[in-house]
Design a protein around this motif. Structure first.
Motif, PDB file in Angstrom:
ATOM      1  N   TYR A  85      28.908 -60.553  53.900  1.00 21.27           N
ATOM      2  CA  TYR A  85      28.033 -59.975  52.875  1.00 21.27           C
ATOM      3  C   TYR A  85      26.797 -59.414  53.566  1.00 21.27           C
ATOM      4  CZ  TYR A  85      30.443 -62.879  49.308  1.00 21.27           C
ATOM      5  OH  TYR A  85      31.364 -63.482  48.489  1.00 21.27           O
ATOM      6  N   ILE A  86      26.205 -58.379  52.952  1.00 22.70           N
ATOM      7  CA  ILE A  86      24.868 -57.913  53.310  1.00 22.70           C
ATOM      8  C   ILE A  86      23.925 -58.415  52.225  1.00 22.70           C
ATOM      9  CG2 ILE A  86      23.366 -55.892  53.607  1.00 22.70           C
ATOM     10  CD1 ILE A  86      25.952 -54.341  54.366  1.00 22.70           C
ATOM     11  N   LYS A  87      22.810 -58.988  52.636  1.00 20.97           N
ATOM     12  CA  LYS A  87      21.833 -59.482  51.654  1.00 20.97           C
ATOM     13  C   LYS A  87      20.578 -58.619  51.705  1.00 20.97           C
ATOM     14  CE  LYS A  87      19.286 -62.229  49.035  1.00 20.97           C
ATOM     15  NZ  LYS A  87      18.770 -63.524  49.502  1.00 20.97           N
ATOM     16  N   ILE A  88      20.213 -58.052  50.580  1.00 17.42           N
ATOM     17  CA  ILE A  88      18.944 -57.337  50.449  1.00 17.42           C
ATOM     18  C   ILE A  88      17.924 -58.326  49.906  1.00 17.42           C
ATOM     19  CG2 ILE A  88      17.705 -55.409  49.386  1.00 17.42           C
ATOM     20  CD1 ILE A  88      19.882 -54.523  51.336  1.00 17.42           C
ATOM     21  N   ALA A  89      16.919 -58.649  50.716  1.00 22.31           N
ATOM     22  CA  ALA A  89      15.906 -59.617  50.300  1.00 22.31           C
ATOM     23  C   ALA A  89      14.975 -59.002  49.253  1.00 22.31           C
ATOM     24  CB  ALA A  89      15.098 -60.084  51.513  1.00 22.31           C
ATOM     25  N   SER A  90      14.321 -59.870  48.495  1.00 21.59           N
ATOM     26  CA  SER A  90      13.457 -59.395  47.402  1.00 21.59           C
ATOM     27  C   SER A  90      12.431 -58.353  47.831  1.00 21.59           C
ATOM     28  CB  SER A  90      12.752 -60.588  46.751  1.00 21.59           C
ATOM     29  OG  SER A  90      13.668 -61.434  46.109  1.00 21.59           O
ATOM     30  N   PRO A 145      14.874 -46.117  51.644  1.00 21.96           N
ATOM     31  CA  PRO A 145      15.696 -45.679  52.789  1.00 21.96           C
ATOM     32  C   PRO A 145      16.747 -46.719  53.176  1.00 21.96           C
ATOM     33  CG  PRO A 145      13.390 -45.157  53.180  1.00 21.96           C
ATOM     34  CD  PRO A 145      13.433 -46.017  51.955  1.00 21.96           C
ATOM     35  N   LEU A 146      16.396 -47.995  53.141  1.00 24.60           N
ATOM     36  CA  LEU A 146      17.354 -49.056  53.462  1.00 24.60           C
ATOM     37  C   LEU A 146      18.454 -49.121  52.413  1.00 24.60           C
ATOM     38  CD1 LEU A 146      18.218 -51.530  55.133  1.00 24.60           C
ATOM     39  CD2 LEU A 146      16.679 -52.905  53.711  1.00 24.60           C
ATOM     40  N   LEU A 147      18.087 -49.034  51.144  1.00 26.00           N
ATOM     41  CA  LEU A 147      19.086 -49.081  50.077  1.00 26.00           C
ATOM     42  C   LEU A 147      20.059 -47.912  50.183  1.00 26.00           C
ATOM     43  CD1 LEU A 147      16.896 -50.085  46.981  1.00 26.00           C
ATOM     44  CD2 LEU A 147      18.201 -51.574  48.507  1.00 26.00           C
ATOM     45  N   LYS A 148      19.535 -46.726  50.457  1.00 27.28           N
ATOM     46  CA  LYS A 148      20.401 -45.547  50.567  1.00 27.28           C
ATOM     47  C   LYS A 148      21.352 -45.662  51.746  1.00 27.28           C
ATOM     48  CE  LYS A 148      17.067 -42.436  48.358  1.00 27.28           C
ATOM     49  NZ  LYS A 148      16.072 -41.335  48.558  1.00 27.28           N
ATOM     50  N   ALA A 149      20.849 -46.144  52.878  1.00 29.00           N
ATOM     51  CA  ALA A 149      21.697 -46.298  54.062  1.00 29.00           C
ATOM     52  C   ALA A 149      22.750 -47.379  53.836  1.00 29.00           C
ATOM     53  CB  ALA A 149      20.842 -46.637  55.277  1.00 29.00           C
ATOM     54  N   THR A 150      22.389 -48.433  53.125  1.00 26.21           N
ATOM     55  CA  THR A 150      23.346 -49.495  52.804  1.00 26.21           C
ATOM     56  C   THR A 150      24.452 -48.950  51.912  1.00 26.21           C
ATOM     57  OG1 THR A 150      21.638 -51.197  52.985  1.00 26.21           O
ATOM     58  CG2 THR A 150      23.624 -51.778  51.773  1.00 26.21           C
ATOM     59  N   ALA A 151      24.077 -48.222  50.870  1.00 24.98           N
ATOM     60  CA  ALA A 151      25.066 -47.657  49.952  1.00 24.98           C
ATOM     61  C   ALA A 151      26.018 -46.703  50.673  1.00 24.98           C
ATOM     62  CB  ALA A 151      24.350 -46.933  48.814  1.00 24.98           C
ATOM     63  N   LYS A 152      25.482 -45.946  51.605  1.00 27.48           N
ATOM     64  CA  LYS A 152      26.282 -44.937  52.307  1.00 27.48           C
ATOM     65  C   LYS A 152      27.228 -45.542  53.326  1.00 27.48           C
ATOM     66  CE  LYS A 152      25.780 -40.801  55.211  1.00 27.48           C
ATOM     67  NZ  LYS A 152      24.795 -39.888  55.873  1.00 27.48           N
ATOM     68  N   ASN A 153      26.813 -46.615  53.986  1.00 28.24           N
ATOM     69  CA  ASN A 153      27.527 -47.085  55.178  1.00 28.24           C
ATOM     70  C   ASN A 153      28.198 -48.449  55.051  1.00 28.24           C
ATOM     71  OD1 ASN A 153      26.672 -44.793  56.835  1.00 28.24           O
ATOM     72  ND2 ASN A 153      24.639 -45.718  56.768  1.00 28.24           N
ATOM     73  N   ARG A 154      28.046 -49.142  53.932  1.00 26.35           N
ATOM     74  CA  ARG A 154      28.542 -50.515  53.854  1.00 26.35           C
ATOM     75  C   ARG A 154      30.055 -50.618  53.747  1.00 26.35           C
ATOM     76  NH1 ARG A 154      29.168 -53.001  48.312  1.00 26.35           N
ATOM     77  NH2 ARG A 154      28.732 -51.419  46.754  1.00 26.35           N
ATOM     78  N   ASP A 177      33.410 -51.571  52.444  1.00 23.03           N
ATOM     79  CA  ASP A 177      33.855 -52.566  51.471  1.00 23.03           C
ATOM     80  C   ASP A 177      33.051 -53.857  51.525  1.00 23.03           C
ATOM     81  OD1 ASP A 177      35.891 -50.963  50.423  1.00 23.03           O
ATOM     82  OD2 ASP A 177      37.309 -51.578  51.970  1.00 23.03           O
ATOM     83  N   ILE A 178      31.984 -53.891  52.333  1.00 24.06           N
ATOM     84  CA  ILE A 178      31.203 -55.130  52.459  1.00 24.06           C
ATOM     85  C   ILE A 178      30.407 -55.363  51.176  1.00 24.06           C
ATOM     86  CG2 ILE A 178      29.427 -56.347  53.760  1.00 24.06           C
ATOM     87  CD1 ILE A 178      30.153 -54.620  56.171  1.00 24.06           C
ATOM     88  N   PRO A 179      30.568 -56.521  50.533  1.00 25.62           N
ATOM     89  CA  PRO A 179      29.784 -56.812  49.319  1.00 25.62           C
ATOM     90  C   PRO A 179      28.300 -56.927  49.638  1.00 25.62           C
ATOM     91  CG  PRO A 179      31.651 -58.323  49.557  1.00 25.62           C
ATOM     92  CD  PRO A 179      31.506 -57.606  50.856  1.00 25.62           C
ATOM     93  N   VAL A 180      27.487 -56.664  48.632  1.00 24.39           N
ATOM     94  CA  VAL A 180      26.031 -56.718  48.787  1.00 24.39           C
ATOM     95  C   VAL A 180      25.451 -57.692  47.770  1.00 24.39           C
ATOM     96  CG1 VAL A 180      23.875 -55.407  48.686  1.00 24.39           C
ATOM     97  CG2 VAL A 180      25.917 -54.355  49.642  1.00 24.39           C
ATOM     98  N   ILE A 239      20.751 -46.763  43.150  1.00 25.48           N
ATOM     99  CA  ILE A 239      21.059 -46.325  44.514  1.00 25.48           C
ATOM    100  C   ILE A 239      22.291 -47.045  45.056  1.00 25.48           C
ATOM    101  CG2 ILE A 239      20.213 -46.270  46.901  1.00 25.48           C
ATOM    102  CD1 ILE A 239      17.352 -46.108  45.710  1.00 25.48           C
ATOM    103  N   LEU A 240      22.339 -48.363  44.890  1.00 25.90           N
ATOM    104  CA  LEU A 240      23.423 -49.160  45.471  1.00 25.90           C
ATOM    105  C   LEU A 240      24.715 -49.084  44.677  1.00 25.90           C
ATOM    106  CD1 LEU A 240      21.468 -52.417  46.402  1.00 25.90           C
ATOM    107  CD2 LEU A 240      22.579 -50.872  48.024  1.00 25.90           C
ATOM    108  N   GLY A 241      24.597 -48.803  43.375  1.00 26.53           N
ATOM    109  CA  GLY A 241      25.754 -48.933  42.515  1.00 26.53           C
ATOM    110  C   GLY A 241      25.952 -50.388  42.135  1.00 26.53           C
ATOM    111  N   THR A 242      27.007 -50.671  41.391  1.00 29.77           N
ATOM    112  CA  THR A 242      27.269 -52.044  40.943  1.00 29.77           C
ATOM    113  C   THR A 242      28.589 -52.593  41.462  1.00 29.77           C
ATOM    114  OG1 THR A 242      28.229 -51.189  38.881  1.00 29.77           O
ATOM    115  CG2 THR A 242      25.882 -51.794  38.839  1.00 29.77           C
ATOM    116  N   ASP A 243      29.369 -51.777  42.159  1.00 28.39           N
ATOM    117  CA  ASP A 243      30.640 -52.253  42.698  1.00 28.39           C
ATOM    118  C   ASP A 243      30.391 -53.223  43.854  1.00 28.39           C
ATOM    119  OD1 ASP A 243      33.477 -52.353  43.027  1.00 28.39           O
ATOM    120  OD2 ASP A 243      33.287 -51.003  44.733  1.00 28.39           O
TER     121      ASP A 243
END
Length: 379
Positions: free
Chosen positions: A116-121, A128-137, A139-142, A160-164
């Motif tokens: 999993y990738i964890k986005i801290a509070s 920029p981090l959220l966009k890069a995560t959405a683009k490059n993750r 199938d890794i859950p977030v 930005i991240l979506g809900t999937d």
């Protein structure tokens, strides 16, 4: 590996940076977490320059007052450290989770393929981090923590991240967090509003109350800090659970899950609440459950805009100078600096000309540029 099922929750032991850069201590923490019953261990991939400016202020630790930037700098480790921790955790049948804090740490984290990738509070508005995560993750859950945030902040992040394959964690960004401010009915509120699973990231000191009541509200993840000792100098050690306390938490969480499986969701919820009322009292339990309406907790209000991200100048600059990509960064304000405008304006300030002198570390403000705020509103 274990997987959460119906009426079950993934229990995460937040190791964070408690290892202090020692592989030996990291292994001991993983061992302690797994032995206590954790399903997953979570680390933080720290590069100080991705998190804050050197002049952000000091933090009080058992060894004395230390510049916060220097403390983060000392926690920097290389890719081989985290790869070893990932392999070691999986050898113990535990999932490996890690938080990046910027584009560099995200890129390196993706190379080792965490579970999993964890986005801290504080990074909920690090666009920029959220966009890069959405683009490059891939199938890794977030997992996304939502401490010190408003409902619109969560909505923008999920836009930005979506809900999937995204799970939200309700959280209070305060160390320690008062149990009675947790408003745990928000677990249901957030899950229903955004059509995602929701869990809890718990910074309170009690090992039982918040986790078990969160299970009653349908939490799919329970995350809590673990430490080998509260007397050591890890940044989060004073609010973490010892291995014995973490084992107690896991035991009571599993008992609460068994109650839900036996009685079903509605009757099970009532039974868990009844059991918690026997030890904590009806009024206190009701305050912990709260209204289910998303607001900033009282203990968070003064930190809104400081622990989360804003734009900051990286060096002293004079009026008439033009902003380049090396002039500003998306940082936490933290201790003594002034907050800046939202990271959403990072690209908009590029190429703008300063109308006043500014100091390194200061938050970027609309009034630093001529007619900038009005131009933004017109667009």
């Amino acid at each position: 590996m274990k997987n959460p099922t119906l009426n079950s929750a993934l229990v995460i032991a937040e190791i964070g940076t408690s290892h202090g850069g020692s592989l030996e201590k990291a292994e001991k923490l993983i061992d302690a977490a797994v032995d206590a019953g954790a399903d997953a261990v979570k680390f933080q991939w720290v590069y100080a320059d991705e998190i804050l400016h050197p002049d952000t202020g000091f933090v009080d630790l058992p060894g004395g007052k230390v510049r916060l930037y220097d403390r983060f700098k000392a926690l920097e480790t290389d890719e081989s450290f985290f790869r070893h921790c990932l392999d070691y955790a999986r050898s113990k049948n535990a999932k490996f989770i890690c938080s990046p804090f910027g584009l560099k740490s995200l890129e390196k984290l993706l190379k080792i393929c965490p579970d999993y990738i964890k986005i801290a509070s504080p990074e909920l508005n690090h666009f920029p981090l959220l966009k890069a995560t959405a683009k490059n993750r891939g199938d890794i859950p977030v997992i996304v923590s939502t401490g010190v945030s408003r409902l619109e902040d969560i909505e923008e992040a999920l836009g930005i991240l979506g809900t999937d394959k995204v799970t939200l964690l309700h959280c209070i960004t305060c160390y320690p967090a008062p149990e009675e401010e947790y408003n745990l009915r928000l677990v249901k509120t957030l899950s229903q509003k955004f059509s995602v699973d929701c869990g809890i990231s718990d910074h309170s000191l009690d090992p039982v109350l918040v986790p078990c009541l969160a299970v009653s509200q349908g939490a799919k993840i329970i995350e809590k800090h673990i430490t080998l000792s509260r007397e050591t100098d890890g940044l989060d050690d004073p609010v973490a659970l010892t291995p014995e306390q973490f084992a107690l938490m896991c035991h009571t969480v599993h008992q609460s899950q068994a109650v839900l499986r036996h009685y079903g969701s509605q009757k099970g919820e009532a039974e868990i609440i009844r059991q918690m009322e026997e030890t904590a009292g009806k009024q206190r339990v009701e305050r912990i459950l709260g209204t289910g309406i998303k607001t900033l907790a009282p203990s968070e209000k003064e930190n809104y805009g400081r622990t989360n991200r804003s734009l900051h100048f990286l060096q002293d600059m004079k009026a008439g100078q033009i902003i380049t990509e090396n002039s500003v960064a998306v940082l936490r304000t933290e201790k003594i600096l002034t907050p800046g405008i939202s990271p959403r304006f990072l690209e908009a300030v590029q190429g703008k000309t300063l109308v006043r002198d500014v100091k390194a570390g200061e938050g970027v403000l609309f009034e630093d540029f001529e007619n900038f705020e009005q131009a933004i509103k017109n667009n």
